[in-house]
Write an enzyme that holds these catalytic residues in place. Sequence first.
Site, PDB file in Angstrom:
ATOM      1  N   LYS A  51      54.549  29.578  33.194  1.00 20.03           N
ATOM      2  CA  LYS A  51      53.712  29.686  31.990  1.00 20.03           C
ATOM      3  C   LYS A  51      54.170  30.834  31.105  1.00 20.03           C
ATOM      4  CE  LYS A  51      49.613  32.259  33.066  1.00 20.03           C
ATOM      5  NZ  LYS A  51      49.820  33.485  32.329  1.00 20.03           N
ATOM      6  N   ASN A  64      41.597  33.155  32.672  1.00 21.59           N
ATOM      7  CA  ASN A  64      42.851  32.427  32.759  1.00 21.59           C
ATOM      8  C   ASN A  64      43.441  32.140  31.379  1.00 21.59           C
ATOM      9  OD1 ASN A  64      40.342  31.145  33.113  1.00 21.59           O
ATOM     10  ND2 ASN A  64      41.305  29.167  33.427  1.00 21.59           N
ATOM     11  N   THR A 113      47.472  37.955  31.043  1.00 21.63           N
ATOM     12  CA  THR A 113      48.778  37.972  30.372  1.00 21.63           C
ATOM     13  C   THR A 113      48.655  37.158  29.091  1.00 21.63           C
ATOM     14  OG1 THR A 113      49.822  38.082  32.533  1.00 21.63           O
ATOM     15  CG2 THR A 113      51.218  37.413  30.678  1.00 21.63           C
ATOM     16  N   GLY A 158      41.133  39.301  38.701  1.00 25.87           N
ATOM     17  CA  GLY A 158      39.904  40.085  38.543  1.00 25.87           C
ATOM     18  C   GLY A 158      39.364  40.587  39.876  1.00 25.87           C
ATOM     19  N   ALA A 180      58.063  39.851  29.328  1.00 24.32           N
ATOM     20  CA  ALA A 180      59.484  40.126  29.581  1.00 24.32           C
ATOM     21  C   ALA A 180      59.722  40.405  31.061  1.00 24.32           C
ATOM     22  CB  ALA A 180      59.945  41.303  28.734  1.00 24.32           C
ATOM     23  N   ALA A 181      58.809  41.152  31.702  1.00 21.55           N
ATOM     24  CA  ALA A 181      58.994  41.482  33.123  1.00 21.55           C
ATOM     25  C   ALA A 181      58.995  40.199  33.957  1.00 21.55           C
ATOM     26  CB  ALA A 181      57.882  42.427  33.592  1.00 21.55           C
ATOM     27  N   CYS A 193      52.184  31.984  37.223  1.00 17.39           N
ATOM     28  CA  CYS A 193      52.575  32.771  36.042  1.00 17.39           C
ATOM     29  C   CYS A 193      54.009  32.616  35.559  1.00 17.39           C
ATOM     30  CB  CYS A 193      52.261  34.236  36.297  1.00 17.39           C
ATOM     31  SG  CYS A 193      50.489  34.494  36.414  1.00 17.39           S
ATOM     32  N   PHE A 234      50.752  43.800  37.227  1.00 19.55           N
ATOM     33  CA  PHE A 234      52.059  43.428  37.790  1.00 19.55           C
ATOM     34  C   PHE A 234      51.983  43.042  39.263  1.00 19.55           C
ATOM     35  CE2 PHE A 234      53.084  46.306  34.234  1.00 19.55           C
ATOM     36  CZ  PHE A 234      53.868  45.451  33.487  1.00 19.55           C
TER      37      PHE A 234
HETATM   38  P1  NAD Z   1      42.109  32.434  37.780  1.00 22.97           P
HETATM   39  O1  NAD Z   1      42.060  31.060  37.217  1.00 22.97           O
HETATM   40  O2  NAD Z   1      42.223  32.627  39.258  1.00 22.97           O
HETATM   41  O3  NAD Z   1      40.809  33.249  37.318  1.00 22.97           O
HETATM   42  C1  NAD Z   1      40.325  33.260  36.011  1.00 22.97           C
HETATM   43  C2  NAD Z   1      38.796  33.250  36.074  1.00 22.97           C
HETATM   44  O4  NAD Z   1      38.288  33.419  34.730  1.00 22.97           O
HETATM   45  C3  NAD Z   1      38.202  31.940  36.594  1.00 22.97           C
HETATM   46  O5  NAD Z   1      37.398  32.199  37.736  1.00 22.97           O
HETATM   47  C4  NAD Z   1      37.374  31.406  35.410  1.00 22.97           C
HETATM   48  O6  NAD Z   1      36.170  30.756  35.806  1.00 22.97           O
HETATM   49  C5  NAD Z   1      37.066  32.681  34.650  1.00 22.97           C
HETATM   50  N1  NAD Z   1      36.699  32.464  33.250  1.00 22.97           N
HETATM   51  C6  NAD Z   1      37.310  31.687  32.319  1.00 22.97           C
HETATM   52  N2  NAD Z   1      36.653  31.761  31.145  1.00 22.97           N
HETATM   53  C7  NAD Z   1      35.605  32.605  31.328  1.00 22.97           C
HETATM   54  C8  NAD Z   1      34.554  33.095  30.479  1.00 22.97           C
HETATM   55  N3  NAD Z   1      34.469  32.742  29.200  1.00 22.97           N
HETATM   56  N4  NAD Z   1      33.638  33.947  31.006  1.00 22.97           N
HETATM   57  C9  NAD Z   1      33.713  34.314  32.316  1.00 22.97           C
HETATM   58  N5  NAD Z   1      34.676  33.899  33.162  1.00 22.97           N
HETATM   59  C10 NAD Z   1      35.622  33.047  32.677  1.00 22.97           C
HETATM   60  O7  NAD Z   1      43.329  33.163  37.038  1.00 22.97           O
HETATM   61  P2  NAD Z   1      44.160  34.439  37.564  1.00 22.97           P
HETATM   62  O8  NAD Z   1      45.260  34.022  38.466  1.00 22.97           O
HETATM   63  O9  NAD Z   1      43.209  35.486  37.995  1.00 22.97           O
HETATM   64  O10 NAD Z   1      44.870  34.873  36.209  1.00 22.97           O
HETATM   65  C11 NAD Z   1      44.131  35.461  35.156  1.00 22.97           C
HETATM   66  C12 NAD Z   1      45.094  36.107  34.200  1.00 22.97           C
HETATM   67  O11 NAD Z   1      45.800  37.160  34.880  1.00 22.97           O
HETATM   68  C13 NAD Z   1      46.167  35.182  33.644  1.00 22.97           C
HETATM   69  O12 NAD Z   1      46.426  35.522  32.305  1.00 22.97           O
HETATM   70  C14 NAD Z   1      47.379  35.506  34.484  1.00 22.97           C
HETATM   71  O13 NAD Z   1      48.588  35.274  33.780  1.00 22.97           O
HETATM   72  C15 NAD Z   1      47.207  36.980  34.727  1.00 22.97           C
HETATM   73  N6  NAD Z   1      47.883  37.471  35.951  1.00 22.97           N
HETATM   74  C16 NAD Z   1      47.699  36.815  37.124  1.00 22.97           C
HETATM   75  C17 NAD Z   1      48.336  37.279  38.275  1.00 22.97           C
HETATM   76  C18 NAD Z   1      48.168  36.578  39.601  1.00 22.97           C
HETATM   77  O14 NAD Z   1      48.740  37.043  40.585  1.00 22.97           O
HETATM   78  N7  NAD Z   1      47.428  35.494  39.698  1.00 22.97           N
HETATM   79  C19 NAD Z   1      49.137  38.430  38.226  1.00 22.97           C
HETATM   80  C20 NAD Z   1      49.283  39.083  36.997  1.00 22.97           C
HETATM   81  C21 NAD Z   1      48.649  38.584  35.860  1.00 22.97           C
HETATM   82  C1  UGA Z   2      54.857  37.397  40.003  1.00 24.58           C
HETATM   83  C2  UGA Z   2      55.414  38.801  39.760  1.00 24.58           C
HETATM   84  O1  UGA Z   2      56.208  39.189  40.885  1.00 24.58           O
HETATM   85  C3  UGA Z   2      54.296  39.814  39.538  1.00 24.58           C
HETATM   86  O2  UGA Z   2      54.862  41.067  39.184  1.00 24.58           O
HETATM   87  C4  UGA Z   2      53.390  39.313  38.418  1.00 24.58           C
HETATM   88  O3  UGA Z   2      52.302  40.206  38.240  1.00 24.58           O
HETATM   89  C5  UGA Z   2      52.870  37.942  38.763  1.00 24.58           C
HETATM   90  O4  UGA Z   2      53.985  37.032  38.952  1.00 24.58           O
HETATM   91  C6  UGA Z   2      52.043  37.331  37.661  1.00 24.58           C
HETATM   92  O5  UGA Z   2      52.178  37.691  36.513  1.00 24.58           O
HETATM   93  O6  UGA Z   2      51.281  36.454  38.046  1.00 24.58           O
HETATM   94  P1  UGA Z   2      53.834  36.118  42.100  1.00 24.58           P
HETATM   95  O7  UGA Z   2      54.084  34.912  41.268  1.00 24.58           O
HETATM   96  O8  UGA Z   2      52.489  36.306  42.685  1.00 24.58           O
HETATM   97  O9  UGA Z   2      54.137  37.445  41.242  1.00 24.58           O
HETATM   98  O10 UGA Z   2      54.868  36.167  43.320  1.00 24.58           O
HETATM   99  P2  UGA Z   2      56.429  36.518  43.426  1.00 24.58           P
HETATM  100  O11 UGA Z   2      56.646  37.291  44.638  1.00 24.58           O
HETATM  101  O12 UGA Z   2      56.961  37.079  42.165  1.00 24.58           O
HETATM  102  O13 UGA Z   2      57.082  35.095  43.660  1.00 24.58           O
HETATM  103  C7  UGA Z   2      57.128  34.116  42.630  1.00 24.58           C
HETATM  104  C8  UGA Z   2      57.933  32.924  43.100  1.00 24.58           C
HETATM  105  O14 UGA Z   2      59.322  33.237  43.153  1.00 24.58           O
HETATM  106  C9  UGA Z   2      57.552  32.438  44.506  1.00 24.58           C
HETATM  107  O15 UGA Z   2      57.551  31.036  44.511  1.00 24.58           O
HETATM  108  C10 UGA Z   2      58.658  32.996  45.389  1.00 24.58           C
HETATM  109  O16 UGA Z   2      58.851  32.263  46.555  1.00 24.58           O
HETATM  110  C11 UGA Z   2      59.834  32.902  44.435  1.00 24.58           C
HETATM  111  N1  UGA Z   2      60.909  33.856  44.773  1.00 24.58           N
HETATM  112  C12 UGA Z   2      60.703  35.192  44.664  1.00 24.58           C
HETATM  113  C13 UGA Z   2      62.144  33.380  45.192  1.00 24.58           C
HETATM  114  O17 UGA Z   2      62.355  32.152  45.279  1.00 24.58           O
HETATM  115  N2  UGA Z   2      63.132  34.271  45.472  1.00 24.58           N
HETATM  116  C14 UGA Z   2      62.956  35.615  45.384  1.00 24.58           C
HETATM  117  O18 UGA Z   2      63.915  36.372  45.661  1.00 24.58           O
HETATM  118  C15 UGA Z   2      61.696  36.085  44.967  1.00 24.58           C
END
Ligand code: NAD
Ligand code: UGA
Length: 469
Positions: free
Chosen positions: A296, A109, A150, A33, A239-240, A293, A179
């Site tokens: 999960k 989350n 997600t 966010g 899937a990605a 991610c 992504f």
């Molecule tokens: P996060 O835990 O860092 O953040 C989620 C936030 O939502 C928390 O601060 C929590 O307090 C808040 N929250 C929960 N319930 C709430 C409610 N009812 N009202 C208001 N706030 C609320 O999680 P994140 O890493 O940001 O991931 C969030 C989603 O995005 C997940 O589904 C994850 O799979 C997806 N996603 C994350 C990444 C990444 O790089 N972290 C990348 C792509 C997709």
């Molecule tokens: C991953 C995806 O790359 C994003 O596209 C997606 O949005 C995100 O998950 C998500 O849904 O949260 P992230 O987990 O932040 O992103 O980081 P990555 O660069 O994908 O690395 C993931 C893990 O794989 C790390 O532990 C990294 O060290 C490991 N990795 C990555 C390897 O061991 N080898 C590689 O060649 C690439």
Amino acid sequence: MIILLVSTKESQIWYNVENMNKNIVCIGAGYIGGPTMAVIAKMNPDRKVVVVDINAERIAAWNSPDYALPIYEPGLVDVVKEVRGRNLFFSTDIESAVKECDIIFVGVNTPTKMFGRGAGRASDLQYWEATARQIKGCATSDKIVIEKSTLPVRTAAAMEAILNNDARHRFTVLSNPEFLAEGTAIKDLMEPDRVLIGGPQDENGLKAIECAVEIYASWVPRGKILTTNVWSAELTKLAANAFLAQRVSSINAIAGLCEATGADVDEVARVIGADSRIGPKFLKAGPGFGGSCFKKDVLNLVYLCETFGLHTAAEYWAGVIKMNDHQQERIVSRLFKEMFNTLANKKIALFGFAFKADTGDTRETPAATVARLLAEEHVRISVSDPKALPNARMDLAGLEGVVYEENEYRAAEDADAVVVMTDWGHYRTLDWRRIFDSMRKPALVFDTRNCLDARSLKAIGFKVLNIGK
Ligand code: NAD
Ligand code: UGA
């Protein structure tokens, strides 16, 4: 002029998109966010963007006067400095924010469910459902609700059912999965390979998709904004991530074979990656993937396959996780073997605790698993990391024999081995001679990221272990 036609059982409401205010709210001020909305606000100065969260501490950190933001991400502070207070706001007042906007992103989350049906695999959707009910409870106008989290396929249907259970206000649910990768979030947001927006394929849904496209079109070329039906968008995200995780497990599976045969995994990866059908990215062998991610989302895919009776497909994807878990066990087994089959009371310094470089995030980090496995062997562990020590302290709380050091040289003093767990760039420029001199002999470096110059380490006198070599 764009006019949305929304049909309800009772009436037909003409919904004028041009009369919609352009205000955006994002529920969830986490890793997704915060950065996403900061970039949307930067690139859409005419829109007010409010990020809300139930976690007051997190919101206070986003608002901190000295920009001590709750997450570390290169370039993020600069964007927040530019837009915070201009058209980006962080707040705990969810109700007012929802009332004042027409477009709501939901980035809460969605962790793996740890109880009841689907425990250990399915997504825990309680935060999502709470959010939907909250929106429903305080909305005073029609809204477009956009899934940023997600989610399992068909979550949007549940969402619609909750939001549209009466005809007071109409809600259109879209899926706009993110992504970005941590450590490169700002770059990924500014120059995405693609943006995906899925929505209902009826007149109302298509107009809502267009509203979401408009947000991104202010900086992303239209050709990179891909639209699909809502189920395809939800499934594409899972899937990605599964494909990316599978590549990491595939190269790690080859790494084991390299160690057994004398092949070099980096050479193998370089050559197979030169095939344009395969491509060079995501072929780096290492300690296994971490992050909030991959695990999960693959588990979620496994659960979905099982739910639909696709048991062979479920087993196939479960193998990606099994291979990943095996990689950390292999690291500890190799240490055990190289350190004369006993690790008790030896000191091992873990260099790096974040799941990858350039982030302080430690969720599902391989370093935590390795630390726990070492602790079972009564190892004295010192952990250092430039950004992740506060999280490391929380993750390993209660684990005996662990100390935390800001400074790598102190972490390595009197150690029998240094294990590089995260590929922080500055590890290459450390004074390894000084580290060697301060360690017990024989001094071992296990570079699980293959990021150091093994030849010069050997010249200093280290015994060097790598993955896949
Ligand atoms: P996060 O835990 O860092 O953040 C989620 C936030 O939502 C928390 O601060 C929590 O307090 C808040 N929250 C929960 N319930 C709430 C409610 N009812 N009202 C208001 N706030 C609320 O999680 P994140 O890493 O940001 O991931 C969030 C989603 O995005 C997940 O589904 C994850 O799979 C997806 N996603 C994350 C990444 C990444 O790089 N972290 C990348 C792509 C997709
Ligand atoms: C991953 C995806 O790359 C994003 O596209 C997606 O949005 C995100 O998950 C998500 O849904 O949260 P992230 O987990 O932040 O992103 O980081 P990555 O660069 O994908 O690395 C993931 C893990 O794989 C790390 O532990 C990294 O060290 C490991 N990795 C990555 C390897 O061991 N080898 C590689 O060649 C690439």
